[in-house]
Design an enzyme around this catalytic site. Sequence first.
Site, PDB file in Angstrom:
ATOM      1  N   HIS A   1       0.850  -1.144   0.004  1.00 55.68           N
ATOM      2  CA  HIS A   1       0.103  -0.032   0.111  1.00 55.68           C
ATOM      3  C   HIS A   1       1.001   1.247   0.162  1.00 55.68           C
ATOM      4  O   HIS A   1       0.316   2.429   0.176  1.00 55.68           O
ATOM      5  CB  HIS A   1      -0.845  -0.093   1.176  1.00 55.68           C
TER       6      HIS A   1
ATOM      7  N   LYS B   1       2.981   4.333  -1.281  1.00 56.30           N
ATOM      8  CA  LYS B   1       2.898   5.568  -2.134  1.00 56.30           C
ATOM      9  C   LYS B   1       3.844   6.304  -2.184  1.00 56.30           C
ATOM     10  O   LYS B   1       3.779   7.411  -1.536  1.00 56.30           O
ATOM     11  CB  LYS B   1       1.664   5.989  -2.339  1.00 56.30           C
TER      12      LYS B   1
ATOM     13  N   ASP C   1      15.724  10.911  -8.539  1.00 59.35           N
ATOM     14  CA  ASP C   1      17.090  11.082  -8.008  1.00 59.35           C
ATOM     15  C   ASP C   1      16.912  11.357  -6.408  1.00 59.35           C
ATOM     16  O   ASP C   1      16.378  10.645  -5.866  1.00 59.35           O
ATOM     17  CB  ASP C   1      17.516  12.238  -8.909  1.00 59.35           C
TER      18      ASP C   1
END
Length: 527
Positions: free
Chosen positions: A191, A193, A198
């Site tokens: 789950h 995110k 870079d």
Amino acid sequence: MSATQTARSCPGRLWVSRWKLSWGPSGWKWPTPGGLPSGPRGAVLPCRLRVSPGATLPSLLSCSPTSSGRKNSRTMLLPLLQRFPEQVRVSLFHTPNLRGLLRLFSWQVDCLESTLEKSLQAKFPSGLRVSILLDFTRGSRGRKNSRTMLLPLLQRFPEQVRVSLFHTPNLRGLLRLLIPERFNETIGLQHIKVYLFDNNVILSGANLSDSYFTNRQDRYVFLQDCPEIADFFTELVDAVGDVSLQLQGDDTVQMVEGMVHPYKGDRAAYCRAANKRVMDVINSARTRQQMLHAQTFHSDPLLTQEDAAAAGDRRPAPDTWIYPLIQMKPFEIQIDEIVTETLLTEAERGAKVYLTTGYFNLTQAYMDLVLGTRAEYQILLASPEVNGFFGAKGVAGAIPAAYVHIERQFYSEVCSLGQQERVQLQEYWRRDWTFHAKGLWLYLAGSSLPCLTLIGSPNFGYRSVHRDLEAQIAIVTESRALQQQLHQEQEQLYRRAGVVSSATFEQPSRQVKLWVKMVTPLIKNFF
């Protein structure tokens, strides 16, 4: 500390309410009463809500966005939905390739494949690497899915692209065969995110699917030029990727050589291996941070800015600290849970906590803390009409009603305890939109601006704590500019909300069928 004292600093220290976070030779110290347990969990973070005097929080990483000695380093909230896709696309096409890395983590990638292909083909040298971590159940669902969309990219750039599919070890055997495809994710999923380019990081609760770019409300924060945070999350997703199934060019999957299979192999052996791989990342980051702190403060936590300047060190004093918080209960890693419980426990009388979740289903521990502590709470949740499952076909269409039932039970408990003034529920509503925002803002007693926020993937529910892999960051700041950004973000979300009262549940849209009421207690730990 009195209620009128909010946040104050002294050389090398940050005071937040009754907690004193101070720099020391070993990193951050959080002296409060209690004791640290022995064993592997205690080696990572305090296992209990209170830790011993002088005990360190070794796995928390720090970043100083506005005063780290890097002029371009900063933290920026992306409160408007339009800024999120814009920032993702800009980052893809303007990555300076300082590290030769690009890391993306999400569930779905409706808009991603073509943008990545253009970046790999037209702009960047062969040293660029793309690593994508998805959930196996979500990413494999249906005939057209994340796997099929990413296959052309993987086939065209096999040496530069890695697609990992995390499969929970709890979905196995007969259970895996019997649960329908649409509901198998309820057993547990990936789950997290986080989007990295870079040294630049976007933390969010949002996926890279179409609705999040158009009419689905979430939260986003952009950390520019924060190599410590970027290094940590890069290594974290590499670690989770190593214990995940690897997508091949022919749409098959296989494990990294020597790794236990998540659902065909021994569950305990797999979880031990995954725990070790992730803990190696956390412990390595802790060691790097301890060395960095020692160098930054010359092993003297009381060194003033004037003393540092006199010694030739003209870097400004830090005013913002960022702590990555990881929750992977299947692997016995529960840093986020411990820190969240500590925040809820220690929030003092007069403090205000704004907590938001798209799916209101707090764990019993979190509910007990909200109802049993002294701070004021404003809890923002989705009205049925903006729930992501509203209007869904079949059994899924009843999920908003189940959340209404859970909301009503909690509201009734608040009323029975006579705490309606201290704990207030609000429902978000916006025509033709859905609500997916989650997080927390802490306002100290007497302060009109927040000094802390939690932002990332956890929903504060049972799945977030016990089943899924989650990550968020705690941002602690003395920067008035950043505090004002956080305050404006909170106000924008709550501006579209209405206060919940007894009359709310008399509305026709809040009527819950008997079978939903009966089933909800049995299934509430799965959503």
